[in-house]
Design a protein around this motif. Sequence first.
Motif, PDB file in Angstrom:
ATOM      1  N   UNK A 139       0.819  -1.216   0.000  1.00  0.00           N
ATOM      2  CA  UNK A 139       0.000   0.000   0.000  1.00  0.00           C
ATOM      3  C   UNK A 139       0.855   1.270   0.000  1.00  0.00           C
ATOM      4  N   UNK A 140       2.059   1.210   0.558  1.00  0.00           N
ATOM      5  CA  UNK A 140       2.900   2.404   0.592  1.00  0.00           C
ATOM      6  C   UNK A 140       3.500   2.723  -0.772  1.00  0.00           C
ATOM      7  N   UNK A 141       3.427   1.773  -1.705  1.00  0.00           N
ATOM      8  CA  UNK A 141       4.007   2.005  -3.030  1.00  0.00           C
ATOM      9  C   UNK A 141       2.994   2.253  -4.117  1.00  0.00           C
ATOM     10  N   UNK A 142       1.704   2.332  -3.754  1.00  0.00           N
ATOM     11  CA  UNK A 142       0.684   2.505  -4.784  1.00  0.00           C
ATOM     12  C   UNK A 142       0.844   3.835  -5.530  1.00  0.00           C
ATOM     13  N   UNK A 143       1.308   4.860  -4.819  1.00  0.00           N
ATOM     14  CA  UNK A 143       1.549   6.145  -5.481  1.00  0.00           C
ATOM     15  C   UNK A 143       2.642   6.056  -6.521  1.00  0.00           C
ATOM     16  N   UNK A 144       3.626   5.176  -6.287  1.00  0.00           N
ATOM     17  CA  UNK A 144       4.700   5.000  -7.267  1.00  0.00           C
ATOM     18  C   UNK A 144       4.153   4.349  -8.535  1.00  0.00           C
ATOM     19  N   UNK A 145       3.232   3.388  -8.376  1.00  0.00           N
ATOM     20  CA  UNK A 145       2.608   2.787  -9.562  1.00  0.00           C
ATOM     21  C   UNK A 145       1.916   3.853 -10.394  1.00  0.00           C
ATOM     22  N   UNK A 146       1.185   4.749  -9.733  1.00  0.00           N
ATOM     23  CA  UNK A 146       0.525   5.840 -10.452  1.00  0.00           C
ATOM     24  C   UNK A 146       1.546   6.724 -11.144  1.00  0.00           C
ATOM     25  N   UNK A 147       2.616   7.042 -10.420  1.00  0.00           N
ATOM     26  CA  UNK A 147       3.648   7.902 -10.988  1.00  0.00           C
ATOM     27  C   UNK A 147       4.348   7.245 -12.166  1.00  0.00           C
TER      28      UNK A 147
END
Length: 334
Positions: A139-147
């Motif tokens: 869950x802490x890396x979901x923003x990286x997937x978006x990025x």
Amino acid sequence: MNVQIVLFDGFDLLDALAPYEVFTAAAMYSNEEITVDLVSAEGARMVTSGVNQLQLRASSKLDLSRKGIILVPGASGPVNDNGPDSIPVKLKKASETELSNLLQEAIKRSDLLLSTVCGGSLILAMNGLLEGRHAVTHHMGMGVLSAANAIPVNARIVDDGDLVTGGGVTSGLDVALYLVERELGPRIALAVEQLFEYERRGTVWKAEGNEPKESQQETPLEATREPSSFQTDKNVNVQGKWDTTISTPIGKLSVELDITSEDGQIAGTAKQGEEIVPMDKPVLVGNQLTWSMKVTKPMRLTLKFTVSIDGNKMHGAAKAGVLPSSKLIGHRIS
């Protein structure tokens, strides 16, 4: 069926060993020959994990000629710093090895099923392999997937055809059990569950069936309306060419910004080497300038910039999801 679990320096033990045990147990119940190997991009070697530097032996090099499943674990370590032991740095280092070329080739192969656990999907994302693909990670890396221009799905497991990704660390059990069910059938998967006294968690997400009504409802117009223009603060001059340096966890990057302002609208580009990309939605409030920008170096990401302008000087940061902020400093050169 061949299963190759990829080890790299800093890998998470549970990400790799939980699937290893599931696939090995499945082999006991299947009439089909199943091989399960720990491999690396470099070949046979001792590989140091991110958990107390415990070492496991990779028996051979990742072999793309062996049709079957390739599973990529995540890394273990601290998250919110730029140190060499942090998870973002370990994942980035893994993405810069021969593993990068092997994964780029593997994802093109119809006889290979690529799967990941936890941060393993971020290694793919850092190589631009998840653009437009549905995926999940911790869950802490979901923003990286978006990025990284992937399509993050908040599910325990995401099945995107020839790509199956899992969420946090313990999802390695669920990913492996699902793959056993998918490839060998539910009866063998159930036998493994009963042996482990563990029931697979969560619904496997696929781009199939009816969409929930909630996801079809449009966001209120007020929340989605784009500003008609991006107004400058007349007291702050942002125009000109700026020589900037971005300090990332893997080194410093030199970027030249070319910013213009006409009729109250800001526009600009960023040049790194031979690559020139536009600044997306630049907004100036007071002396603070914000914008987004897609970059390919040091990895394929959409970065969000926030900088302050003080005369001919600029300072601030670039951010992508949970990855540590990268400091930016610069000065106007024309």
